[in-house]
Motif scaffolding. Sequence first.
Motif, PDB file in Angstrom:
ATOM      1  N   UNK A  95       2.934   2.698 -10.140  1.00  0.00           N
ATOM      2  CA  UNK A  95       2.127   2.442  -8.947  1.00  0.00           C
ATOM      3  C   UNK A  95       0.940   1.525  -9.263  1.00  0.00           C
ATOM      4  N   UNK A 148       3.253  -3.560  -9.979  1.00  0.00           N
ATOM      5  CA  UNK A 148       3.602  -2.405  -9.153  1.00  0.00           C
ATOM      6  C   UNK A 148       5.105  -2.465  -8.916  1.00  0.00           C
ATOM      7  N   UNK A 324      13.512  -2.266  -1.287  1.00  0.00           N
ATOM      8  CA  UNK A 324      12.188  -2.475  -1.878  1.00  0.00           C
ATOM      9  C   UNK A 324      12.316  -2.773  -3.380  1.00  0.00           C
ATOM     10  N   UNK A 328      11.337  -5.911  -6.260  1.00  0.00           N
ATOM     11  CA  UNK A 328      10.679  -5.797  -7.566  1.00  0.00           C
ATOM     12  C   UNK A 328      11.499  -6.451  -8.669  1.00  0.00           C
ATOM     13  N   UNK A 726      -1.021  -8.293  -2.204  1.00  0.00           N
ATOM     14  CA  UNK A 726      -2.366  -7.921  -1.760  1.00  0.00           C
ATOM     15  C   UNK A 726      -3.281  -7.902  -2.977  1.00  0.00           C
ATOM     16  N   UNK A 729      -5.660  -5.031  -3.156  1.00  0.00           N
ATOM     17  CA  UNK A 729      -5.097  -3.702  -2.918  1.00  0.00           C
ATOM     18  C   UNK A 729      -4.051  -3.435  -3.979  1.00  0.00           C
ATOM     19  N   UNK A 730      -4.478  -3.388  -5.218  1.00  0.00           N
ATOM     20  CA  UNK A 730      -3.591  -3.055  -6.326  1.00  0.00           C
ATOM     21  C   UNK A 730      -2.451  -4.051  -6.477  1.00  0.00           C
ATOM     22  N   UNK A 732      -0.155  -4.895  -4.566  1.00  0.00           N
ATOM     23  CA  UNK A 732       1.138  -4.459  -4.028  1.00  0.00           C
ATOM     24  C   UNK A 732       1.801  -5.628  -3.318  1.00  0.00           C
ATOM     25  N   UNK A 733       3.109  -5.571  -3.278  1.00  0.00           N
ATOM     26  CA  UNK A 733       3.856  -6.551  -2.500  1.00  0.00           C
ATOM     27  C   UNK A 733       3.535  -6.301  -1.032  1.00  0.00           C
ATOM     28  N   UNK A 734       3.232  -7.369  -0.306  1.00  0.00           N
ATOM     29  CA  UNK A 734       2.773  -7.163   1.061  1.00  0.00           C
ATOM     30  C   UNK A 734       3.874  -6.626   1.974  1.00  0.00           C
ATOM     31  N   UNK A 735       5.101  -7.015   1.725  1.00  0.00           N
ATOM     32  CA  UNK A 735       6.130  -6.655   2.704  1.00  0.00           C
ATOM     33  C   UNK A 735       7.524  -6.607   2.086  1.00  0.00           C
ATOM     34  N   UNK A 736       7.779  -5.637   1.207  1.00  0.00           N
ATOM     35  CA  UNK A 736       9.096  -5.604   0.554  1.00  0.00           C
ATOM     36  C   UNK A 736      10.177  -5.020   1.456  1.00  0.00           C
TER      37      UNK A 736
ATOM     38  N   UNK B 129       5.754   1.478   5.105  1.00  0.00           N
ATOM     39  CA  UNK B 129       6.182   1.241   3.725  1.00  0.00           C
ATOM     40  C   UNK B 129       6.721   2.545   3.188  1.00  0.00           C
ATOM     41  N   UNK B 132       6.682   5.629  -2.044  1.00  0.00           N
ATOM     42  CA  UNK B 132       6.242   5.145  -3.351  1.00  0.00           C
ATOM     43  C   UNK B 132       5.252   3.989  -3.191  1.00  0.00           C
ATOM     44  N   UNK B 133       5.533   3.106  -2.251  1.00  0.00           N
ATOM     45  CA  UNK B 133       4.628   1.975  -2.020  1.00  0.00           C
ATOM     46  C   UNK B 133       3.268   2.488  -1.592  1.00  0.00           C
ATOM     47  N   UNK B 135       1.996   5.352  -2.079  1.00  0.00           N
ATOM     48  CA  UNK B 135       1.319   6.057  -3.155  1.00  0.00           C
ATOM     49  C   UNK B 135       0.561   5.068  -4.053  1.00  0.00           C
ATOM     50  N   UNK B 136       1.106   3.857  -4.208  1.00  0.00           N
ATOM     51  CA  UNK B 136       0.453   2.867  -5.070  1.00  0.00           C
ATOM     52  C   UNK B 136      -0.929   2.480  -4.550  1.00  0.00           C
ATOM     53  N   UNK B 137      -1.160   2.611  -3.256  1.00  0.00           N
ATOM     54  CA  UNK B 137      -2.505   2.324  -2.728  1.00  0.00           C
ATOM     55  C   UNK B 137      -3.226   3.615  -2.349  1.00  0.00           C
ATOM     56  N   UNK B 149      -6.858   0.719   5.049  1.00  0.00           N
ATOM     57  CA  UNK B 149      -6.923  -0.445   4.153  1.00  0.00           C
ATOM     58  C   UNK B 149      -7.114  -1.758   4.896  1.00  0.00           C
TER      59      UNK B 149
END
Lengths: 861, 336, 174
Positions: A95, A148, A324, A328, A726, A729-730, A732-736, B129, B132-133, B135-137, B149
Amino acid sequence: MAEGETAMQPAAGASGTTAAAAAPPPPSPRRGPPAPGPDSNQGNLDSHLRPPEALRVIGQPLRRVDALAKVTGVTRFADDLVLPRMLHMKLLRSPHPHARVVAIDTREAEALPGVKAVITGRDLPIPYGILPVSQDEHALALDRVRFVGDPVAAVAAVDEETALAATERIRVEYELLPPVATVEEALQEDRERLHERTAYANVHKAVSLRFGDVEEALASAELVREDLFFYEGNTHLPLEQHAALALFDADARLTVWSSTQTPHYLHRALAKVLAPLPASRIRVIACPNGGGFGGKSDPFQHEIAAAKLAMLTGRPVKICLTREEVFYCHRGRHPVLMQVRTGFRKDGTITGMHFRTLLDGGAYGSYGVASTFYTGALQTVTYRVPVYWFEGARVFTNKPPCGPKRGHGTPQPRFALEVHLDKVAHQLGIDPAELRLRQLQPPHSLTANHLRVGSMGLRRCIEKVLEGSRWHERRGRLGRGRGLGLACSSYISGAGLPIYWNSMPHSGVQLKLDRSGGCTVFCGSTEIGQGSDSVLATWWRRSWGIDPFAIRVVTGDTDLTPVDLGSYSSRVTLMTGNAALEAASRARALLARAVGAHLGVPPSRLVFAEQRVFDSEEPERGVSFAEAVELAEARFGTVGTTGSYTPPPAPGRYKGAGVGPSPAYSYTACVAEVEVDEQTGIVRVPKVWIAHDIGRAINPVLAIGQVEGSVYMGLGEALMEEMEYRPHRRLVHKMPSMLEYKSPTALEMCEVVTYLVEDPDPNGPYGAKEVGQGPLLPVPPAIVNAVHDAVGVYIDEIPLHPHKVLAALKAKAEGREPRYGPARFPPVRYPAPLEVGLPEPTPAQPAGAAALAGTGGGRRP
Amino acid sequence: MMRLPPFRHYRPRTVEEALAIMDGEGPEAAFLAGGTDLLPNMKRRQQTPRVLVGLSGIAELRGVRGDSRTGLRLGPMTTLAELVRDPAVRAAWPAVARTAELISTPPLRNMGTIGGNLLIDTRCNYYNQSYEWRRAIDFCMKKDGRVCWVAPSSPRCWAVQSSDEVPLMCVLGATLRLLSPDGSERTVEAAELYADDGIAHLRKRPEELLVEIALPPVEGRRATYLKLRRRGSFDFPVLGVAAALQLEGELVMSARIAIGGVGSAPRSSPEAEAFLRGRSLADEETIARAAELAARPARPLDNTDFHMSWRKKMTSVFVARALRELRAGVAATALV
Amino acid sequence: MPGEYLHLRLRVNGEQHQLACASHKTLLEVLREDLGLTGTKHGCELGECGACLVLVDGTPVLSCLALPQELQGREITTVEGLADGPRLHPLQQAFAELGAAQCGYCTPGFLLAAKALLAEQPAPSREAIRQALAGNLCRCTGYLKIFEAVELAARRMAGAATPGGQRSAATEAK
């Protein structure tokens, strides 16, 4: 259509949007009655038993050999496979974008009923990677996670839900590290490094290659133009999610079925990571891929982890990734920032070029070193570039790794170059088509960066699309908000060098002929939807006169088939084709000797046609093909032959010369028509004309399908597709997801007029060159150039989001530079240039056409 | 494979039975209409009801009654595809049918219902989402987390109202009839049902069942809905403009405008509506001014497709286009 | 895993099936995992791609978002039910001939969506075809060969339905 050109309507049902043009003079092997249109096919499963007069195969539209399986739903993709006692695997993923893995506790997961095994990085500590120079991946994170979604642990359980529940019970202690989000951050020395071995900071690879005195050429130019461009990253989005099934049987042999484009490379990676299991006990079977586009060309974590879990549990283990997770895996188009500085004469011809690229590679190497070189390799094969300097760099960031996507590393620089040339044409008041036609790279020549160009049909391609689009009448005259744009491109027909250095063939084919008159062809190539199995079944007709549907094709199985390097770099038709032709001609020789002895006729007098082998002087004297096989078997024993293909050695001898050489280059020209809504900035593309120099179209149905598919994918990249993260925001992929990663639907697809131009290449089987990737390349720049024709602004980055168009229109209205695009190129410490110099002048090479008439003409022995 | 969490499933045959099940099962239960919103959300664990009360077997919740003179009564389980084809809807309020045709994709319109569309969850690309996604945020305020967010300092959730039919129902003055397990019944104006909060976006208790949507008589009004999205199918609106006008010639007698996709609830603009009253749409400046007023309450944020400032800019463009379309009378004939 | 099991009676491709499965399985999962009908594909399982499209009483629905317990008593058609024994449906024939299936993964969904369209509109315009297929994503073909295949199949089906009409696949086979 001009005289000497051959229409290749793929079928009676086609809408008339396709046409073909053969480069004169075409040594046509396609005499005789045309193949029957679809209307004459019987509407049942036996329709492949066509009458013999239909057997005109090379260059004729023909149904794919696997088409019926696909339309009936019986094709088995990897996730369709089920084995008794099969377990299901799930991966636990990071994560965090960047962290050290301090400790992992799997006890709670292992205790969950139904869980059979849990593994972590310690179970698979050996690193791997597709390129020998980038062995920087682990099947499961060993000590660090880098994006992530980076896999950390794997669970095998009796069902998917139990496996998923178990991953949630794995406790991972992370020590968070500051992530590197952007190329700018990656260039800074004070940032945490993702990998130990880098050029500097987080620079994975930096190169500088100079061919001739570029500064002098620019200094003496009549016009020097510098432009900046950006091509956003995007991904393959195959409809099929990656899946793998592993079996470790009682004889301690491992079999992995996978949706892979490169079973041979997966085989090597498995052998490396699963050592001491010998490679000879590992079998990789590539299932038909539900779309690849380059995205299934790396060995993947889930494949290796499933294999390991199968070995540990003694049971079959399957995983199918979620959508998703496919995001990745990525390995998609690199985001590339580009700076082009070119010197021109007043007539628009290039005097010298300096091209710089900066690639955001994501977290791992993947094909990245090759991708980096590719961003500088093929600028020279379309237009004469007398002297050339390429600087390229790829950086690591904490995002899913980029890699090869259709066009691998070349659509980005092609976009930059073609828009750059459009700008110059406008600046100098020259028609953009004329500017290109004035300086085409000549056929059978060497480029400044030592690439050997063979056949080169770009002139014909440009002429076709100009004519089709009525360029000269319509450009600039379509009215407000509408415009036409032109762009050209070129692509390799297979890389000249393998991924790991060796001197073995790139492609091998084995044939087995049986007494039934049937034939099985074994080849390591992989069917990813492009029709490679079909093409493989096509060659025998010419050599033996038998129906492609009588051929059994066995592909992509490392136990059964000789090595073919895989379905990547547009290599399959040319390389497996040449190998197949060699095997075919060897088998033909055996049959001819046997039949000749039987009939008392010299073998050279025999003709193989229409399922028979007969005396050319007395055609009624002959035997059936099946009898010919029996005669050969009686005389020589079991009949089987092999063939293999190694590309000609590349002329370049410098470090970095491994990327760019190819046995043959395809060429494409494209005109796009656009409509721009000036209130919203929304761009629509109603129509595209595209001409592709394919050398020789082996099967126009498949070839046109590849062109249209390439236009589609280029359209998506130009208008909407992008990978976005993002940063705050860590990462993260914006839209997987399929919903938010925008890919064109049936409603966005443009009308396409396709022209297949045939300029046969001496290195191609029957002159054939690639078609699967090249036609994507000119589409985005043609659209951007058309937007300029429509509304007078340049959008120097894609995708062409409407807000960019509006911003450029606003700039234009306010008297600023009418463009939208990157404003600066960050300082990159490229190495001192490797002064390669220009190649020695080339001796005149014989034109290849004459050599093409015979079987396998132009192949290297 | 993304899998649903375990649940128990009921398939009642009557409204009474459905309400009785709901009463018995309590807050762990949810009504299931077409499933095209709830089931993906369940697969991503955004919603995890333990009990689903499927409504597809209740005949009385389907179908369309009435005409342009009496107004229309829509059964909430009428599918979007049925709405597209329904002759009474096409005759009375063609914009309702046309809007239904703009929703998602053909197979999803065969499954999704008008009731479901009016009650769909708000959307946000921090929320739609996987588990798991999210949870990452550390999850978000709308589900399992604390922060929004989209606007981390905000005390509220900014998930987006993403139904195409909602703004249209608001400008038409539709009413919704809701039944409770305790037997009580209420009728609420569409515009009153939606609250400007990404979490508590419906002024409706979960156990209340939507049993009827009533569209008023046409009485000379025209309505239209314009949708902004990336692609011609699949995509939710990132901006939706609904407008209903009563015109005499080009003179506006009354106007209703609502904007969707740019906030947690549809936004109406009393200023724009008041401004238009008594003015002529022949005057482009009137249209421009009204469009500017109507666009003011739009608050697009960075949680959908497209650049948020561009979406804001597009609001007035789309309002103006909607007004021009109504002036030309296109909407009334669009389906012919 | 926890959850209820249920007993299902499903009619698929004209055959009645009885099975027991977890109550939270989707139709997609039941078709692929319990009935072995793997011709129905999946690309997202969230209703965002169309790969899992099947027909319910002739109407296209997405099996990844359909609950089998709501479909008992209905007629479900998957790609395996398109051909009539060894005889391909004209759509299958046309898709095969024109190269409308490249990788073939999205093909079952397209075939079924097209079948539903032709049942409703035997001679659809190109625009009607585009609209009807707008819920299915394809990444290989650029859709054009798919449109052409639907048009070809429509022509052949019209020919077969009209005596003395266009040459049909059936008459050609004689």
